[in-house]
Scaffold this motif. Structure first.
Motif, PDB file in Angstrom:
ATOM      1  N   TRP C  31       0.838  -1.203   0.000  1.00 29.30           N
ATOM      2  CA  TRP C  31       0.000   0.000   0.000  1.00 29.30           C
ATOM      3  C   TRP C  31       0.869   1.247   0.000  1.00 29.30           C
ATOM      4  O   TRP C  31       0.639   2.186  -0.777  1.00 29.30           O
ATOM      5  N   HIS C  34       2.574   1.669  -3.317  1.00 30.38           N
ATOM      6  CA  HIS C  34       1.623   2.179  -4.312  1.00 30.38           C
ATOM      7  C   HIS C  34       1.426   3.682  -4.154  1.00 30.38           C
ATOM      8  O   HIS C  34       1.424   4.451  -5.130  1.00 30.38           O
ATOM      9  N   ARG C  35       1.282   4.117  -2.906  1.00 27.79           N
ATOM     10  CA  ARG C  35       1.075   5.542  -2.633  1.00 27.79           C
ATOM     11  C   ARG C  35       2.281   6.361  -3.091  1.00 27.79           C
ATOM     12  O   ARG C  35       2.156   7.396  -3.736  1.00 27.79           O
ATOM     13  N   LEU C  70       0.074  11.992   4.809  1.00 26.74           N
ATOM     14  CA  LEU C  70      -1.379  11.998   4.959  1.00 26.74           C
ATOM     15  C   LEU C  70      -2.011  10.687   4.513  1.00 26.74           C
ATOM     16  O   LEU C  70      -2.804  10.076   5.225  1.00 26.74           O
ATOM     17  N   GLY C  71      -1.661  10.281   3.304  1.00 25.37           N
ATOM     18  CA  GLY C  71      -2.259   9.058   2.772  1.00 25.37           C
ATOM     19  C   GLY C  71      -1.933   7.855   3.632  1.00 25.37           C
ATOM     20  O   GLY C  71      -2.798   7.046   3.976  1.00 25.37           O
ATOM     21  N   SER C  73      -1.108   7.792   6.718  1.00 26.75           N
ATOM     22  CA  SER C  73      -1.644   7.865   8.088  1.00 26.75           C
ATOM     23  C   SER C  73      -3.011   7.200   8.154  1.00 26.75           C
ATOM     24  O   SER C  73      -3.505   6.846   9.210  1.00 26.75           O
ATOM     25  N   LEU C  74      -3.641   7.043   6.999  1.00 27.13           N
ATOM     26  CA  LEU C  74      -4.900   6.300   6.929  1.00 27.13           C
ATOM     27  C   LEU C  74      -4.641   4.864   6.497  1.00 27.13           C
ATOM     28  O   LEU C  74      -5.009   3.929   7.202  1.00 27.13           O
ATOM     29  N   GLY C  75      -4.053   4.700   5.335  1.00 31.14           N
ATOM     30  CA  GLY C  75      -3.721   3.363   4.857  1.00 31.14           C
ATOM     31  C   GLY C  75      -4.949   2.478   4.670  1.00 31.14           C
ATOM     32  O   GLY C  75      -6.084   2.960   4.693  1.00 31.14           O
ATOM     33  N   PRO C  76      -4.726   1.173   4.500  1.00 31.05           N
ATOM     34  CA  PRO C  76      -5.860   0.265   4.320  1.00 31.05           C
ATOM     35  C   PRO C  76      -6.595   0.054   5.638  1.00 31.05           C
ATOM     36  O   PRO C  76      -6.093   0.405   6.715  1.00 31.05           O
ATOM     37  N   ILE C  77      -7.761  -0.537   5.542  1.00 27.56           N
ATOM     38  CA  ILE C  77      -8.636  -0.695   6.718  1.00 27.56           C
ATOM     39  C   ILE C  77      -8.011  -1.600   7.766  1.00 27.56           C
ATOM     40  O   ILE C  77      -8.347  -1.550   8.950  1.00 27.56           O
ATOM     41  N   VAL C  79      -5.011  -1.639   8.967  1.00 26.06           N
ATOM     42  CA  VAL C  79      -3.961  -1.089   9.845  1.00 26.06           C
ATOM     43  C   VAL C  79      -4.511   0.106  10.611  1.00 26.06           C
ATOM     44  O   VAL C  79      -5.467   0.763  10.197  1.00 26.06           O
ATOM     45  N   TRP C  80      -3.895   0.374  11.759  1.00 27.91           N
ATOM     46  CA  TRP C  80      -4.156   1.619  12.486  1.00 27.91           C
ATOM     47  C   TRP C  80      -2.808   2.291  12.716  1.00 27.91           C
ATOM     48  O   TRP C  80      -1.972   1.797  13.466  1.00 27.91           O
ATOM     49  N   VAL C  81      -2.598   3.442  12.062  1.00 32.67           N
ATOM     50  CA  VAL C  81      -1.350   4.168  12.228  1.00 32.67           C
ATOM     51  C   VAL C  81      -1.543   5.158  13.368  1.00 32.67           C
ATOM     52  O   VAL C  81      -2.282   6.126  13.247  1.00 32.67           O
ATOM     53  N   GLU C  82      -0.890   4.883  14.475  1.00 30.40           N
ATOM     54  CA  GLU C  82      -1.027   5.753  15.643  1.00 30.40           C
ATOM     55  C   GLU C  82      -0.189   7.020  15.479  1.00 30.40           C
ATOM     56  O   GLU C  82      -0.657   8.111  15.761  1.00 30.40           O
TER      57      GLU C  82
END
Lengths: 283, 264, 106
Positions: C31, C34-35, C70-71, C73-77, C79-82
């Motif tokens: 991901w 790709h970004r 920014l992108g 920090s969201l990523g795919p569903i 993961v959770w980027v703290e």
């Protein structure tokens, strides 16, 4: 579909309080369920579900708020609503064929001002979005954007030239967005514009705009029509965005620094588990 | 005759539509300079495209979805040689590459940020889209003049059958009865209808665009320089044809000489 | 197709990114790659197993490094980027073109 608890157990606008006529019930749909709002003979307002059971009720900011679940928290606070000298303006619901989350996200965005609200909220060539501050305030569990500045062509009726205008944005609930804008008649104070959204389905909602302003000159109709005009410009965008649901995975999009509030909002929704109106896998 | 020989010799029958071939989406005359329109094509997968013409006249086609936040580009506007998205004003060149992001005006966007493009070609008064960039087949030549486009809620296959049995007017004044038409040339994208009497002769070239299942767009050209009243008659014929195709199953109009009227 | 040439070299910065949180999904590396490619950045991404985070070196204009943050920090569903930590990085020489995933052994 199963509606997540976080969506179910929250407050949503269902009616404008002073438009309810005694003895004349109104019905609305909230996340697929029909609710009936009635002002009884004793002036008491009640909200009932389709099975006749009574729903939770809060009366605030000129609106009747209810839920299809059991909210464990009180409705968010807008202290400015209680301030002396402000006038409150209810603009009435506007139906939008888009996810309620898309409606909120659009309300948080300023980069579209020169293109969607041309010569009103923004104008070319003043299109640059300077860096601003965004945070998720954990103590209150809200998203806040501050130090937002954008060039406004005509900040007030009396202004001849455009000027940089200060804004703040706040998301106190997944389907609510509040904008604070410097008040021309009262420098140092903020005008407050709220957008309260009721999801009808994941791709359909009613958006109620509401304002708490310092403005002694304009008449109510002008204020409502102005806000309606702005919102209808936004609606043309919202109903033509793909996908209709709000993506929580931005793989098919390219958020830039100007979209920082939008990304923070989506992160906050993701952490909360607010999936109603959201797309989980990018397409 | 107008282009008829060209038609026969231009490999008209060799076109191969489907996802490899050309699909007509609009008559040239209906996409002016700075025009922006939406085109839907029911190909191997449904396509939703934006087709636009730059100031210099160049036509381009992209996926109808802005790479920024998914706004439909068909709501955008053309400035010079660029298409701007209506939402945040992101600007795209004819090759699809993003050229300018208004919120960050000092940054040159990288070539990697861009809209998905389709081969788009203007030929013989029609604008065509192809998904196959490698070996696009030849396009038919008619040398005609655009009449109009028409959306019909009927499958292309049915429409071709109905066109084979239709009658088209040969004069604008209604003095002569519409004459039976026959298909004199046909291929995967288009057909030519000809209608002839002792007094007059007419050809219509009709190009087919599958929009969605059960919905077809017809792009119609005529011989050039027809009198205005005949063009109007033909336009009305097209509307009657659509009505009967949508409402009357496989029944077709014909001229009832004794009654002096059109009969289903 | 003729496209814009690469952004001016003088505007390029190189930064080291560190993504922490629940970032263990192996798809996250694809991901991020790709970004970065979408943004035209040069560099690499890899898992730092010992540290429990994902690290990436990216080179490009500052606005695009911001877009990368920014992108991702969201990523795919999944993961959770703290947190995302960024710091400038002096690269030893010009970065090779493109963005790729490094294995731990690289």
């Amino acid at each position: 579909m199963t509606i997540s608890d976080v969506a179910r157990n929250d407050w949503y606008p269902v009616a404008i309080e002073n438009l309810l006529i005694e003895g004349q019930p109104e019905t609305v749909v909230l996340m697929g369920e029909t609710l009936t709002i009635l002002r009884a003979a004793d002036d008491q307002i009640k909200v009932t579900a389709a099975d006749g059971s009574e729903c939770p009720l809060t009366l605030r900011y000129g609106h009747v708020w209810s839920s299809i679940g059991r909210p464990e928290h009180a409705l968010f606070d807008i202290p400015e609503a209680a301030e002396e000298g402000r006038r409150m303006v209810d603009c009435g619901p506007v139906r939008v064929k888009a996810s309620p989350l898309r409606v909120v996200e659009n309300f948080l965005d300023i980069a579209h001002f020169p293109f969607v609200h041309t010569d009103i909220l923004g104008a070319e060539p003043h299109t640059e979005v300077e860096p601003y501050k965004v945070e998720i305030r954990d103590t209150v569990d809200e998203v806040w954007a501050t130090k937002v500045r954008f060039f406004q062509p005509q900040a007030a009726k009396s202004a001849e030239e455009g000027q940089m205008t200060d804004y703040m944005y706040r998301v106190p609930a997944p389907c609510v967005s509040i904008l604070y804008k410097t008040s021309p008649p009262r420098p140092g104070a903020w005008d407050v514009i709220g957008l309260f959204v009721r999801p009808i389905s994941e791709e359909l909602c009613d958006a109620y705009a509401w304002m708490a302003l310092y403005d002694e000159d304009s008449n109510q109709t002008d204020l409502v029509q102005f806000q309606q005009m702005i919102f209808l410009q936004d609606r043309s965008i919202l109903e033509n965005q793909i996908p209709r649901l709000l993506p929580l995975d931005p793989k098919m999009e390219i958020p830039t620094r100007a979209d920082t509030t939008s990304v923070a909002y989506r992160r906050w929704l993701k952490r909360k588990g607010m999936t109603y109106g959201a797309q989980l896998v990018a397409r | 005759m107008y282009g008829l020989l060209k038609l026969m010799n231009a490999g008209l029958t060799e076109n191969d539509q489907g996802s490899d071939g050309w699909v007509p989406v609009v008559l040239s005359a209906d996409l002016p300079v700075a025009g922006v329109m939406r085109a839907q094509i029911d190909a191997t997968q449904p396509l939703d495209l934006v087709v636009w013409r730059s100031r210099s006249g160049q036509v381009s086609a992209f996926d109808n979805r802005c790479p920024h936040r998914g706004m439909r580009l068909s709501f955008g506007f053309v400035r010079g040689e660029r298409l701007s998205c209506i939402y945040h004003g992101w600007q795209y060149g004819e090759d699809g590459a993003c050229r300018h992001i208004p919120a960050h005006p000092d940054m040159t966007p990288p070539a990697s940020i861009g809209a998905n493009t389709y081969l788009c070609r203007e030929y013989d008064g029609v604008i065509w889209i192809s998904q196959n960039a490698d070996n696009p087949p030849d396009l038919p030549t008619f040398g005609g003049q655009g009449l109009r486009s028409l959306s019909v809620n009927r499958d292309e296959a049915d429409l071709r059958k109905l066109l084979a049995e239709t009658c088209i007017p040969l004069s604008g004044a209604g003095e002569t009865a519409p004459a039976e038409a026959s298909i004199i040339a046909e291929n995967q994208t288009s057909l030519v209808l000809e209608s002839t009497t002792e007094a007059a002769s007419l050809q219509l070239m009709i190009h087919f665009q599958k929009v969605t299942p059960g919905k077809t767009m017809l792009h119609i050209q005529t011989n050039p320089d027809l009198p205005v009243d005949l063009r109007i008659s033909l336009s009305r014929w097209a509307e009657r044809f659509r009505w009967s195709a949508e409402n009357m199953g496989t029944m077709v109009n014909s001229w009832d000489a004794s009654a002096g009227e059109m009969r289903p | 197709m003729i496209r814009d040439t690469q952004p001016l070299m003088m505007n390029r910065q190189t930064e080291l990114f560190r993504f922490s949180g629940d970032v263990s999904d192996p798809d996250f590396l694809d991901w991020i790659c790709h970004r970065a490619n979408r943004l035209g950045l040069n560099g690499w991404v890899r898992k730092n197993a010992a540290g429990g985070f994902i690290e990436a070196l990216a080179s490009g204009p500052e606005e695009l490094l911001d877009a990368m943050e920014l992108g991702c920090s969201l990523g795919p569903i999944t993961v959770w980027v703290e947190t995302v930590v960024r710091c400038p990085h002096d690269s030893d020489g010009p970065m090779p073109n493109g963005f790729k995933i490094l294995t731990q052994a690289d």
